[in-house]
Design a protein around this motif. Structure first.
Motif, PDB file in Angstrom:
ATOM      1  N   LYS A   1       0.871  -1.164   0.000  1.00  0.00           N
ATOM      2  CA  LYS A   1       0.000   0.000   0.000  1.00  0.00           C
ATOM      3  C   LYS A   1       0.911   1.217   0.000  1.00  0.00           C
ATOM      4  CE  LYS A   1      -3.862   2.349   0.341  1.00  0.00           C
ATOM      5  NZ  LYS A   1      -4.783   2.442  -0.808  1.00  0.00           N
TER       6      LYS A   1
ATOM      7  N   GLY B   1      -1.122   1.666  -5.121  1.00  0.00           N
ATOM      8  CA  GLY B   1      -1.972   2.327  -4.129  1.00  0.00           C
ATOM      9  C   GLY B   1      -1.568   3.730  -3.761  1.00  0.00           C
TER      10      GLY B   1
ATOM     11  N   TYR C   1       4.981   1.855   3.026  1.00  0.00           N
ATOM     12  CA  TYR C   1       4.171   2.634   2.097  1.00  0.00           C
ATOM     13  C   TYR C   1       4.947   3.756   1.434  1.00  0.00           C
ATOM     14  CZ  TYR C   1       3.922   5.468   6.348  1.00  0.00           C
ATOM     15  OH  TYR C   1       4.258   6.188   7.483  1.00  0.00           O
TER      16      TYR C   1
END
Length: 358
Positions: free
Chosen positions: A9, A78, A294
């Motif tokens: 993500k 993402g 991330y």
């Protein structure tokens, strides 16, 4: 048997499309040394890659096709935020195309770190219309002479104030657009932070991002132990008083108190802070670099860094998107090695306590 890969993500994607910058800040010297080597290497290799008869790309810029591909790959992973940094993205010839490429992906917010030298309201309006959501200006002081010394160029403060005025004018027609200030805390400017904060509130800056000095190998910009105590005991209360006197919302004042308390906090000795060491031990650094799976930062030559802790040292790289998809260059692929390297480089690459007021 290998465990299946965990889908990433990728919330924050930092793209540095150019090495070139309008300013020459002394605490950026380690990064600029790296960029000089990068440009020198690319001058040798790019003519071979370009082929006979074709125009050689600028060795200090990321090729547009590489920038667009990595943005699409980041979106597939993402990406929620694209931060354009550098160097100064305003010097990148394909800035508009890059912003538009990110904004075509639903939900992606685009922000840019730029001093804005020479930008007009018309040019700023074009950049914002392409999809830029926030423009971050590096302003360390309101003292023209000091700002000039900190930034390494003459007339730097009037130039950036003109740019801020132009961007404010251009952004007025775009609901949701904002401009922010970014300020590095140094021994030269920390006593002026309350005045700078008052200026930010008065001019309508949405946020002020404070940063510790990084990359200072000589100690010329680092606060001494007495200055660190002065920052905590005198400067922080003055800054909070500014926000109270300006009648900012309570949530802004509470957020500011929490952010300011994170600078020179008690878990690390002041003697370490005075040497540019912002972490209590290597395990803390290792954990900090492992946690943000991330996050990815891409340099102009395609090198991938997994964590901003290793940005200055440029060690612990986890791949290069020139020849590998971004999905194959994530922190989770080799983060143990990069974290170990980051722990050895922690004194030169701190990024703790960066915050915003609103």
């Amino acid at each position: 048997m290998n465990a299946p890969a965990v889908p990433r993500k990728l919330k924050q994607f930092v793209l540095k499309p150019t090495v070139f910058c309008y300013h020459r800040c002394p605490y950026c010297d380690p990064r600029q040394d790296y960029y000089r080597e990068m440009v020198s290497d690319r001058k040798r290799t790019l003519p071979l890659a370009a082929g006979p008869g074709s125009r050689r790309p600028n060795p200090g810029h990321m090729p547009l096709d590489l920038a667009l591909r990595t943005i699409d790959e980041a979106a597939a992973l993402g990406m929620e935020e694209l931060q354009l940094s550098g160097g100064d993205p305003l010097l990148y010839p394909h800035l508009i195309e890059v912003i538009q490429a990110a904004r075509k992906h639903p939900g992606v917010f685009v922000l840019m770190n730029s001093v804005g030298t020479g930008v007009t309201a018309g040019k700023a309006r074009q950049i914002i219309a392409a999809g830029l959501g926030a423009w971050n200006f590096s302003v360390d002081t309101l003292d023209p002479g000091l700002y000039e010394r900190l930034r390494g160029v003459r007339g730097a403060l009037p130039a950036i104030m003109n740019a801020i005025a132009a961007v404010r004018e251009a952004g007025a027609g775009f609901p949701g657009f904002r401009f922010n200030y970014m300020t590095v805390i140094t021994r030269h400017n920390f006593r002026g932070l309350p005045e700078l904060l008052a200026h930010c509130v008065d001019t309508g800056a949405a946020s002020v991002y404070l940063m510790n000095v990084y990359g200072d190998t000589t100690g010329q910009s680092l606060l001494t132990e007495p200055e660190i105590r002065e920052f905590r005991d005198q400067i922080v209360p003055q800054m909070l008083a500014v926000l109270k006197d300006k009648n900012t919302p309570p949530v802004v004042q509470a957020n500011a108190a929490g952010v300011l308390a994170s600078f020179f906090s008690p878990e690390t000795p002041d003697s370490s802070y005075a040497r540019g060491v912002y972490w209590p031990d290597r395990d803390t650094v290792r954990e900090a670099c492992l946690v943000p799976d991330y996050y990815s930062l891409i340099e102009p030559d395609g090198r991938v860094l997994p964590c901003c802790l290793v940005e200055i040292a440029h060690q612990g790289e986890v791949g290069n998107v020139t020849d590998t998809p971004l999905a194959g260059s994530g922190p989770g692929r080799s983060s143990s090695g990069s974290a170990a390297t980051a722990s050895r480089s922690a004194n030169s690459a701190p990024r703790r306590g960066t915050g915003r007021w609103a």
